[in-house]
Write an enzyme that holds these catalytic residues in place. Structure first.
Site, PDB file in Angstrom:
ATOM      1  N   SER A 291       0.824  -1.214   0.000  1.00  0.00           N
ATOM      2  CA  SER A 291       0.000   0.000   0.000  1.00  0.00           C
ATOM      3  C   SER A 291       0.862   1.270   0.000  1.00  0.00           C
ATOM      4  O   SER A 291       1.581   1.544  -0.949  1.00  0.00           O
ATOM      5  CB  SER A 291      -0.949  -0.050   1.203  1.00  0.00           C
ATOM      6  OG  SER A 291      -1.905   0.963   1.160  1.00  0.00           O
ATOM      7  N   LYS A 316      -0.743  -4.005  -3.340  1.00  0.00           N
ATOM      8  CA  LYS A 316      -2.048  -3.414  -3.007  1.00  0.00           C
ATOM      9  C   LYS A 316      -2.118  -2.043  -3.658  1.00  0.00           C
ATOM     10  O   LYS A 316      -1.454  -1.106  -3.228  1.00  0.00           O
ATOM     11  CB  LYS A 316      -2.255  -3.294  -1.495  1.00  0.00           C
ATOM     12  CG  LYS A 316      -3.615  -2.694  -1.128  1.00  0.00           C
ATOM     13  CD  LYS A 316      -3.795  -2.623   0.377  1.00  0.00           C
ATOM     14  CE  LYS A 316      -5.158  -2.030   0.734  1.00  0.00           C
ATOM     15  NZ  LYS A 316      -5.270  -0.605   0.380  1.00  0.00           N
ATOM     16  N   GLN A 320      -8.685   3.473  -0.020  1.00  0.00           N
ATOM     17  CA  GLN A 320      -9.929   3.394   0.751  1.00  0.00           C
ATOM     18  C   GLN A 320     -10.143   4.666   1.580  1.00  0.00           C
ATOM     19  O   GLN A 320      -9.188   5.350   1.916  1.00  0.00           O
ATOM     20  CB  GLN A 320      -9.900   2.199   1.720  1.00  0.00           C
ATOM     21  CG  GLN A 320     -10.005   0.837   1.080  1.00  0.00           C
ATOM     22  CD  GLN A 320      -8.755   0.410   0.355  1.00  0.00           C
ATOM     23  OE1 GLN A 320      -7.641   0.659   0.809  1.00  0.00           O
ATOM     24  NE2 GLN A 320      -8.913  -0.227  -0.794  1.00  0.00           N
TER      25      GLN A 320
END
Length: 461
Positions: A291, A316, A320
């Protein structure tokens, strides 16, 4: 939202996505819905359950269930509905202040996996590794379980134990009992080597990480740092804006840090201030770098020419955000995908380093609990792991998983060498000393860090 209106919460949440629906509450208390037929169907189903189900129903559970079903239909492991307890745990994780085992957990391809343990946490001390598959939590199977449910079972009060049944590639199934504790607040750890190289380990991207990084850089520069290794190994990510802020320290003003694509529209994020670091640098990653850690690694490489060393990252590539509700619950929803400066999407692919480097094979061995006892005639994967540990320490053990007389003799020799009771049983202090020696050996033989420093020195010439 008023308590007497709880029964329309699911409709109201859905209505936020469309204005083509209106509600009319009659004097008798019934609800009629006009507008989009899809929402009428949802309310009709709610009314039928409420009026006709053979047992008493709970309004809040029906509402929660409707939202959970809606989010689950997206088939996205990173989008989830969180009840009050789960939402509180998620918010605590972002602020890097909570009690538990200290490991980032994700659902991937139907499996509950460890992304990475946090530095200094019980999970790290217990030897949890990226991609460990959690099969059971305290004897309860995780098959078909949501990641939030798994986390709620794993997390708990300081001082309590949780038992994980894991599967580790190349090792097999192992049981690990971890005592929960307060998770460390620090997210940046720095030191200067004798060669004037600043090693900066970033363990996650929390609310204060960019400030911690700036302070670490300033302190190292004052001590004469001539180059930096940015260690993002086992960093599960965190706050995107922190990754952008921190990347800017190594990237010239105006250069692209990342792109965000939302429903086909792209937003480009560029370095908005002058770079802070002008010395050579390299980035160190592994399979637990995910991420925000991948955002920073890609940005530094593609926009500043900084080489990446280590192993392929987690992969990733989505963004979000969380919507909090008045009752303390929350919906975490994937709203966009992020792209590297050159427009690549690394989701489920990861980032391949320019210079590959692996840790020694014994780095993947599981933690052995001193509370468990292994002795003559025992067998299994944990015995085999112990044998491999003794091999790593120079003892001539056969890794056959059998606690035979030959292995018993090796354990006795180890106990004698370390002033322990030589009874040939692997338990208690014997196990503790064995694990400590393995950890010390790995710390002194960090082949990935050695390779990163080797690459950096070439840049420094």
């Amino acid at each position: 939202m008023k308590k007497q209106m709880k029964f329309v919460v699911a409709i109201l949440v859905t209505a936020a996505l469309s204005s083509a629906i209106t509600f009319v509450i009659t004097k008798q208390g019934a609800v009629s819905v006009s507008g989009d037929e899809k929402f009428s169907k949802l309310m009709a189903a709610y009314t039928k359950v409420k009026d006709e189900y053979y047992e008493k129903t709970d309004d809040q559970k029906l509402v929660d269930g409707a939202i959970q079903g809606m989010i689950a239909s997206l088939d996205d492991p990173y989008s989830t509905y969180m009840d009050q307890e789960e939402a509180e745990g998620f918010n605590n994780t972002i602020s890097s202040s909570f009690e538990g085992i200290g490991a980032q957990v994700e659902e991937k391809d139907g499996q509950i996996l460890i992304v990475a343990p946090i530095k200094g946490s019980p999970a790290e001390k217990a030897g949890l590794k990226p991609h460990d598959h959690i099969l059971k939590v305290n004897g309860k199977s995780t098959k078909g379980m949501s990641v939030n449910k798994a986390v709620s079972l794993i997390r708990g009060k300081k001082g309590t134990d949780v038992k994980l049944h894991l599967n580790r590639q190349g090792v097999g199934n192992v049981d690990v009992t971890i005592t929960r504790d307060t998770i460390p607040l620090e997210t940046v750890y720095a030191k200067l080597t004798k060669d004037k190289i600043g090693e900066i380990q970033i363990t996650s991207f929390a609310e204060t990480t960019s400030k911690e990084l700036d302070k670490a850089i300033d302190d190292l520069e004052k001590k004469g740092a001539k180059g930096f290794v940015i260690d993002l190994r086992d960093n599960p990510g965190g706050i995107m804006t922190e990754a952008i802020e921190m990347s800017n320290d190594f990237i010239d003003k105006g250069k692209v840090i990342m792109q965000v694509e939302e429903k086909g529209k792209k937003q480009v994020y560029k370095a908005e201030k002058e770079r802070k670091v002008h010395q050579p640098a390299v980035v160190l990653v592994n399979g637990g770098s995910a991420s925000a850690a991948e955002i920073m690694a890609a940005a530094l490489h593609q926009s500043s020419g900084i080489q990446i060393v280590g192993e392929k990252t987690f992969g990733k590539g989505t963004v979000q955000n969380a919507q909090n509700y008045n009752d303390g619950s929350s919906v975490k929803l994937t709203i966009a995908k992020w792209l590297t400066p050159d427009g690549s999407w690394i989701h489920k692919k990861g980032i391949e380093p320019q210079v590959k480097a692996a840790l020694p094979s014994y780095a993947k061995l599981p933690y052995l609990s001193p509370k468990k006892s292994y002795e003559l005639n025992d067998n299994g994967d944990e015995v085999k792991a112990a044998q491999k540990m003794f091999q790593a320490l120079g003892y001539k053990a056969k890794a056959n998983g059998e606690y035979d007389q030959a292995f018993q003799s090796i354990v006795k020799s180890f106990q004698t060498d370390n002033d322990l009771k030589a009874d040939g049983i692997l338990t208690g202090d014997t196990t503790t000393v064995l694990m400590t020696k393995i950890q010390d050996k790995l710390k002194n033989n960090d082949t990935q860090m050695k390779k990163a420093i080797e690459v950096l020195k070439k840049e420094m010439k």
